[in-house]
Design an enzyme around this catalytic site. Structure first.
Site, PDB file in Angstrom:
ATOM      1  N   THR A   1       0.607   4.547   0.612  1.00 20.84           N
ATOM      2  CA  THR A   1       0.603   5.451   1.750  1.00 20.84           C
ATOM      3  C   THR A   1       1.017   4.707   3.008  1.00 20.84           C
ATOM      4  O   THR A   1       0.423   3.698   3.378  1.00 20.84           O
ATOM      5  CB  THR A   1      -0.789   6.071   1.945  1.00 20.84           C
ATOM      6  OG1 THR A   1      -1.201   6.674   0.726  1.00 20.84           O
ATOM      7  CG2 THR A   1      -0.765   7.109   3.042  1.00 20.84           C
TER       8      THR A   1
ATOM      9  N   ASP B   1       0.868  -1.164   0.000  1.00 17.55           N
ATOM     10  CA  ASP B   1       0.000   0.000   0.000  1.00 17.55           C
ATOM     11  C   ASP B   1       0.912   1.224   0.000  1.00 17.55           C
ATOM     12  O   ASP B   1       1.777   1.357   0.855  1.00 17.55           O
ATOM     13  CB  ASP B   1      -0.889  -0.006   1.242  1.00 17.55           C
ATOM     14  CG  ASP B   1      -1.759   1.232   1.308  1.00 17.55           C
ATOM     15  OD1 ASP B   1      -2.400   1.553   0.310  1.00 17.55           O
ATOM     16  OD2 ASP B   1      -1.771   1.882   2.368  1.00 17.55           O
TER      17      ASP B   1
END
Length: 794
Positions: A292, A290
């Site tokens: 972020t 992911d």
């Protein structure tokens, strides 16, 4: 009730005591290491030798004592490490006591506590909602339903769920072992070393060997008693065969390898919440990241606020929207850092809190009107503002649009309850509608884009080197993000991720065709606008194509994917819900720790396979020897002290080094067949060589001790050659290891005290030369047989 419990009430209330997931008690550790079937069998045999034989033949019993002590000590080391890290990993719980908000450890929560909730916070106990400000709770880990549930005062909430949007408070009605999640998953909450192919394979070895030991051991005892004039010699001969059949150190070495792996990772601030995760680390061939919080550091900085039309209170509206949530996300925090207070006249009435599924939030401010803040490609349907946002996103910035709208959907509508969304493709988590707007079509009709907001994301300084490591190790990286695909592509391209320029908008992906989705996942690397439910589908589709998938994440939108992945890895700064479901938590939030995590898993599995080859070769040659001796009715070719000596030099000491040695081999499925393809032919040929050597010596004029010495020389040389084959590829320390074992045996044959102690008499030159010749031939045959067997597939 709004003030919560008083200090006096807390002192007399029932606390939230729950067994730690990562550790078991001292008594459980002792029982697991002491009370085993093999320890019982060897204990009985030990007693028989002490009673009827010579004490030198009982040395194998001391090995069991050492095994038990080493196993307990190593597991206690791992327990201490896990317990310390588990305390660090425990997210404090927000409660209201004596009218004040406080942070308490989970175990200090008591029955009747007023517990506060915000996005990302998990529910540790059951309760009843008393306050709700757009509170939405995800109960998917309990029910399997991914749609978030809107909670109002009076509704029940259950442990094991987590808040995804809004804020609220609930009163704890069931705590500790009475809580729903604890009852539901009591076994999963306990410490365990097992369920994995590796542990299951070792357990199956032990089970089948046990069934073989019983009848073969009985046959051997009968044979030795019937054909030996000396009762003591018969007992020691039978014991020698039975003890050698038992791979007493295999379970120990496996446990040590796991425990040491946990301690090593613990030193790098990596908490392994489930020890089987060590095995998962070694098998990973796809790593889903992911963006972020993984490729980029946690937190963002507000960069630009670009008004699109004059005459609008842009800054006032931004400040008001950013201060809506009691537990702001990273975006709201970045905006708050610049706009620290809300202007008068901006009191919110109707609100829609931000969630990962919606990708926007909004509120109605009375005379000021309704305002929304969120992703441009969700809130806008083309136009100049949309095009400008796309240009900004291409630079790698996170772009939001601030807009005004005539009407504000209710939280239920915003989740997609009967509202169409723009775009095409698959379902959005929690929406039950076509993605592309997560149920925003009603808001789109009157949205007026007022300003664009850009936020700077901080790329981790260690990301580039870490990604390069995975590329070298053959681990494919997939970047899966909820952000704009263009922005994700820009960051991924800067990190030199292959094919990052071909970013895919997940809203255009098929959601009802897993095979097609799997093909697209295999052929592309970067995906944007991925919903939480799609992240879960990505993991499932990759697994269906035979991949072993690791998933990293730090937000509530990653929880479902982390849970379903073969290995879930949470960042230490992530949400409590994320850290609760992950098998591995990077407590120091360092992405650069991941190579060490994967490397440790590979080290453990590759080394356990080597150790298993050693121990099971011994088991199979002992089974074959015992069976042949029992059927033929002849004397067993060596005594227990002889097997103690050879096992120590060719198995015990080397296994300890090999179990802890560094290696970077990626583990492959098929652990049990591979070990059998090595151990069975090697064991059979070792047994044949030993029996032939003993028969050749026994047919001459030599003494029994000289005959046994000839068999022991053959046993050592053949099993030593097996050790050489297992330690490949050879390097300086492995060469030193196998050479030192050979030197130790040779020196032992030359020292009178050692020869006397182990009942060795290498005085018959003809027997010795014959033993060496037989061993050389057997060594060549073992090499060929193992190579041929290794090419076979079961």
């Amino acid at each position: 009730m709004a003030n919560g419990l008083t200090s006096a009430q807390v002192a007399g209330a029932k606390p939230n005591h729950v067994p730690r997931r990562s550790s078991r008690s001292l008594s459980a550790i002792v029982r697991a290491n002491v009370f085993t079937l093999f320890n019982l069998v060897i204990g009985v045999l030990w007693a028989l030798v002490l009673i009827f034989g010579e004490w030198q033949d009982s040395l194998f019993g001391l090995v069991i004592v050492a095994n038990v002590l080493i196993g307990i000590v190593q597991e206690l080391r791992a327990k201490r490490t896990l317990d310390k890290l588990a305390v660090i990993n425990e997210a404090p719980v927000r409660v209201r006591r004596d009218g004040e908000e406080r942070l308490v450890q989970p175990r200090h929560v008591v029955l009747g506590d007023l517990i506060l909730l915000g996005p990302g916070e998990r529910l540790l106990v059951d309760g009843e909602v008393v306050e709700s400000d757009g509170l939405e709770v995800d109960e998917s880990l309990l029910t399997g339903e991914a749609d978030p549930v809107h909670k109002q005062p009076g509704d029940e909430v259950l442990s094991g769920s987590f808040a995804v949007a809004g804020a609220g408070a609930f009163v704890a009605t069931r705590v500790g072992t009475d809580a729903y999640a604890v009852k539901l998953a009591e076994e999963a909450s306990k410490f365990h070393l097992a369920h994995s192919e590796l542990r299951e394979g070792v357990a199956n070895f032990i089970k089948y060997i046990t069934w073989l030991v019983i009848p073969i051991g009985a046959l051997l005892i009968y044979s030795q008693l019937k054909h030996s004039a000396d009762f003591g010699t018969a007992i020691t001969g039978a014991v020698a065969g039975i003890v050698t059949m038992i791979p007493e150190g295999l379970v120990l070495m496996t446990s040590i390898a796991f425990a040491v792996g946990v301690v090593r990772l613990g030193r790098r601030k990596c908490l392994v919440q489930e020890l089987p995760a060590i095995e998962g680390l070694a098998r990973v061939d796809v790593l889903c990241l992911d963006k972020t919080g993984t490729l980029t550091a946690g937190g963002m900085d507000l960069d630009q606020v670009l008004p699109l039309r004059d005459g609008h209170p842009v800054e006032e509206a931004l400040a008001a929207l950013a201060h809506l949530d009691q537990s702001p996300n990273a975006t709201a925090q970045a905006i708050r850092a610049r706009y620290r207070s809300v202007q008068d006249g901006w009191a919110a009435g109707e609100t829609v809190p931000f969630s990962s599924a919606r990708k926007w939030s909004g509120a109605h401010f009375g005379e000021r009107g309704a305002w929304v803040l969120g992703a441009p490609d969700v809130l806008l349907d083309g136009g100049d503002a949309y095009d400008q946002a796309a240009e900004l996103a291409a630079t790698g910035a996170r772009v939001l649009v601030l807009g005004r709208t005539r009407t504000l959907p209710t939280p239920q509508q915003a989740s997609g309850a009967g509202i169409e969304a723009s775009g095409a493709g698959g379902e959005v988590a929690g929406a039950g509608v076509e993605p592309g707007g997560a149920g925003v079509e009603a808001a789109q009709a009157g949205i007026e884009a007022v300003a664009l907001v850009t936020l700077k994301q901080r790329v981790r300084p260690d990301a580039h080197e870490t990604l390069r490591y995975f590329a070298k190790q053959g681990v494919t990286v997939k970047v899966i993000s909820g952000d704009n695909p263009t922005a994700v592509s820009a960051i991924a391209t800067g990190l030199e991720i292959p094919d990052a320029h071909r970013a895919v908008d997940a809203r255009d992906l098929p959601y009802d065709d897993e095979a097609k989705l799997g093909e697209l996942l295999d052929s592309h690397t970067v995906f944007g606008r991925v919903s939480p439910r799609q992240k879960r589908q990505f993991v499932t589709a990759l697994q269906a194509r035979g991949h072993t998938v690791a998933m990293t994440g730090d937000g509530v939108n990653d929880v479902l994917a982390l849970k379903d992945a073969d290995l879930g890895i949470a960042m230490g700064a992530g949400s409590p819900a994320t850290k609760a479901v992950a098998q591995v938590v990077l407590l120091d939030d360092k992405f650069a720790t991941l190579p060490h995590v994967v490397g440790e898993g590979r080290r453990v599995l590759a080394n356990i396979e080597r150790v298993s080859n050693l121990f099971l070769t011994k088991t199979f040659y002992a089974i074959v020897l015992s069976l042949l001796v029992g059927v033929a009715g002849v004397m067993f070719p060596f005594a227990p002290r002889h097997s103690t000596l050879t096992n120590a030099l060719t198995i015990g000491v080397p296994a300890l080094f090999l179990a802890l040695a560094p290696t970077f081999e990626r583990s492959k499925p098929g652990f049990v067949p591979r070990v059998l393809r090595f151990a069975v032919p090697a064991g059979v040929l070792c047994a044949a060589a030993v029996l032939l050597s003993f028969w050749a010596a026994h047919s001459g004029t030599s003494t029994l001790v000289e005959d046994q010495t000839s068999a022991v020389i053959t046993l050592f040389l053949t099993t030593w050659w097996v050790l050489v084959l297992i330690t490949r590829p050879l390097n300086w320390w492995r060469i030193a290891l196998v050479a030192s074992m050979a030197a130790a045996f040779a020196i032992g044959l030359t020292i009178p005290f050692v020869r006397h102690f182990f009942a060795l008499e290498p005085g018959n030159l003809g027997n010795n030369l014959a033993a060496i010749g037989i061993s050389i031939v057997a060594g060549v045959m073992i090499s060929v047989a193992v190579k041929v067997a290794g090419t076979l597939r079961t």
